[in-house]
Design an enzyme around this catalytic site. Sequence first.
Site: not given
Length: 516
Positions: A232, A499
């Site tokens: 990402e 995360h």
Amino acid sequence: MGLRGSPYASRFLRGLDAVANELLYPSYWLLSQILALQRTTAEKQEPRSRTPHALAVLAKGPLLLLLFLLSVPLSLLALLLWLPVQAARRPFAYLHTPSRASPEEWVLPGQGRAFRFVTANICLLPDGLAKFSNLARTQWRAMQIAQALVQAARRAIPTHEDGARSGACRVSRGRKYGATESSPPRACENFPAATDGEGVTAEGPRQEGKAALPWEITASFPPDVDFLCLQEVFDQEAAKRLLRLLGPCFEHIVYDVGTYGLLGCSALKLLNSGLLLASRYPVRAVQYHCYPNATGEDAFSAKGLLCVQVQLGASQGQRIVGYLNSTHLHAPETDGPVRCDQLTMAVRWALQFQETHAQPGDLVAFDIFCGDLNFDNCSPDDKMEQAHELFSLYTDPCRIGPGRDKPWALGTLMNPLTMYDEAVATPETMKRTLEHSEGRQKYLAGPLQTTPCSGLSAIPSEGRRIDYILYREHQGPAELKTVVERVSFITHLATCSDHMPVGLQLRVAPAAQPEA
């Protein structure tokens, strides 16, 4: 594909791409600002400003929308230039920054060597899209994440136990975005950075024959990381900040990975794959494949598999190499068949890459498969992915079998509604909180179904472990033995990502000379 610093073969094509992107930028920025009008939970908790949020939205929203609509005709014309240029674009770029951080070449026969890997989804999306993950300030987070990694690299010890020297990375003084000796990196949300270089180890089972624990929850990135796999990294400005800071510590970086436009995938790609791979060892070959079966919002990003071959040393005139396969699978929770198809393609592509780039007599020290796979080993809804053939080829050190994790395995996806709570707002407090079942149950995202699945750790309190580092041993002319020395769940990016990064330390040694 050969390695070069630009995805384009000529300055003319690079110039056309730059012009097209400049013309597209106003619409890109305005749309991001419109989406960013929503607030994160952290912004909602801030003291009320003089202007209520609803009134601020009413004041800004129509103006931003009007400007966006006015910019659309220019963007449509820019697309006519941008789309053909993408057909000439190579799907990755390569940054080589010679530095003192390069390790010495590994020579066999001789001692074994430890290799350290970290994978992390860092959610560097444009500001408006990041808000959907309850994150804000993408550019600022990019700088903080890079500084956290640089801070760990600067703590690297001068000499490994196995004799491989590692110099500290160079950080230029006065660089606009870089950390300097006089300005140490800061932790996210202005909390103090972790100062304990070894990290704090949680209680867990001891590895037989060794004093060290094979797993840990640590408030710091481990020092001397050899390979960094990020997902990402979508925003281009954020990627540039990462490169400025990571370049002096990781000599070889593969970035801007993926296709754009209508080339090679099933739909128009407005974002690249988001993959970035940094290595302290020389990169010898790179290949990228785009998944052709993405649907929904995922179809606009070029998610795929990045395969990299690195050279670690030599043995009697033959190369010692390693393989890294980094990916980010389809995200929508109900699309298990799509993810399974992508896993099948990824395994096939990884094996084909290795067959294509292997040389006779190569010794393969490691073969890593890592990334954000967007399924866990606990949720009943993920049973299809849990039984995939990937796990018969590669070893997951956190897993016993389908639906059964080892007792100490933790979820890596945060609960987005509680990620700014004081108990998880700093690396140290997050580490302490996640050491307890109650903290994991509250602050980690739970399984997709409320019915617990069978297994040692298949309970909601352990959370969804969707970020993986798997490894595979290869048979060769001089067989190498692999031992898992450490699995790390890293809390250093508290409030910077939704995360938790995962670390893996492998020791590789000739089978005839096992390590004590």
